[in-house]
Write an enzyme that holds these catalytic residues in place. Structure first.
Site, short mmCIF file in Angstrom:
data_model
loop_
_atom_site.label_atom_id
_atom_site.label_comp_id
_atom_site.label_asym_id
_atom_site.label_seq_id
_atom_site.Cartn_x
_atom_site.Cartn_y
_atom_site.Cartn_z
N THR A 105 -6.03 -0.29 2.67
CA THR A 105 -7.21 -0.99 2.36
C THR A 105 -7.97 -1.51 3.63
OG1 THR A 105 -5.87 -3.13 2.52
CG2 THR A 105 -5.73 -1.95 0.27
N LYS B 101 -14.39 -2.32 7.65
CA LYS B 101 -13.63 -2.87 8.49
C LYS B 101 -12.01 -2.92 8.44
CE LYS B 101 -13.12 -7.29 9.67
NZ LYS B 101 -12.04 -7.78 8.99
N ASP C 59 -12.21 -6.45 -0.25
CA ASP C 59 -13.00 -7.78 -0.16
C ASP C 59 -14.18 -7.36 0.45
OD1 ASP C 59 -12.40 -8.47 2.93
OD2 ASP C 59 -10.75 -7.58 2.06
N GLU D 241 0.86 -1.27 0.03
CA GLU D 241 0.10 0.08 -0.20
C GLU D 241 0.81 1.30 0.07
OE1 GLU D 241 -3.44 -1.85 2.82
OE2 GLU D 241 -2.02 -0.75 3.61
#
Length: 259
Positions: free
Chosen positions: A108, A191, A217, A30
């Protein structure tokens, strides 16, 4: 998910232009696109204690001094030092060493289709809370949830047309039934494994902090979380990189009150 009574908001210096930004990113995958985008260089003389794996990248962009902190690789296992402990430690150490005007936690996250999230969505976070600190004793239960508001950025959010969501943080990639119940109680759309820990430290030390999360996801989807996360990590990280670039460009030349 109402704010606890008596919780104080972050107090920033609203009229002074922002000059020093601290970006906290948990994973090297990232972090490196942002490092490359802004031509940041690794600091060979780390401001952190000897022996810790934390890495500082730094450089300038227009009127901004940018520090990006990545918690580094676990010294024993060689994997990214993800999770709340590393994030809290590096946030505290970086604030002490670098005295930032503003903190951005970018990364993410898992998303919930029941709340309207899709893979690739980019969210600005309105509130952070924990979903795996269960302390079923009056008042301690609120401490465990640890609800905190992110620093509000209405102008940035509107200008960049970003979605707004509540974030729930825990130290596990998967989600147990108890976690699901807590996340539902937190009214969270996304989350992660860092955000609420960063928010906790930022509030303690009175530094405004906001959060940019990109969905890799779908937690309540049909695919196994780990499989979908790895499958989408590269493409979603590229989208996150673009979003961070736009955010930094917007911030340049502005005071915190203008965000």
């Amino acid at each position: 998910m109402a704010a606890p009574e008596g919780q104080e908001a972050i107090v920033a210096e609203p009229q002074r232009p922002i000059t020093n930004i601290l970006i906290i990113i948990a994973m090297q995958t990232e972090a490196l696109p942002v490092v490359n985008k802004f031509h940041l260089t690794e600091d060979p003389h780390s401001p952190f204690p000897q022996g810790v794996p934390w890495v500082r990248y730094h450089g300038t962009y227009k009127d901004l001094n940018i520090n990006l902190i990545w918690p580094g690789k676990d010294p024993t296992l060689g994997v990214d030092s993800v999770g709340t402990i590393s994030s809290a430690l590096v946030t505290y150490a970086a604030i002490q060493a670098l005295q930032p005007d503003l903190i951005i936690n970018a990364g993410t996250a898992g998303g919930f289709k029941a709340k309207g999230a899709s893979v690739g969505d980019i969210f600005i976070v309105s509130d952070c809370a924990f979903h795996d600190r269960r302390i079923p004793i009056p008042v301690f239960d609120l401490y465990g949830v640890g609800l905190r508001k992110a620093f509000e950025t209405p102008n940035l959010t509107k200008e960049l047309d970003l979605k707004v969501a509540r974030l729930s943080t825990g130290d596990s990639l998967d989600t147990t039934e108890q976690d699901e119940s807590s996340i539902l109680a937190n009214d969270a759309t996304v989350k992660d494994m860092e955000g609420a820990a960063v928010a906790y430290v930022a509030e303690l030390l009175k530094v405004p902090a906001f959060f940019i999360k990109a969905v890799t996801d779908i937690v309540d989807g049909d695919k196994p979380t780990a499989e979908e996360f790895l499958q989408n990590l590269a493409s979603v990280t590229a989208a996150l990189d673009v979003a961070v670039e736009k955010v930094i460009s917007f911030i340049n030349g502005k005071c915190v009150s203008e965000l």
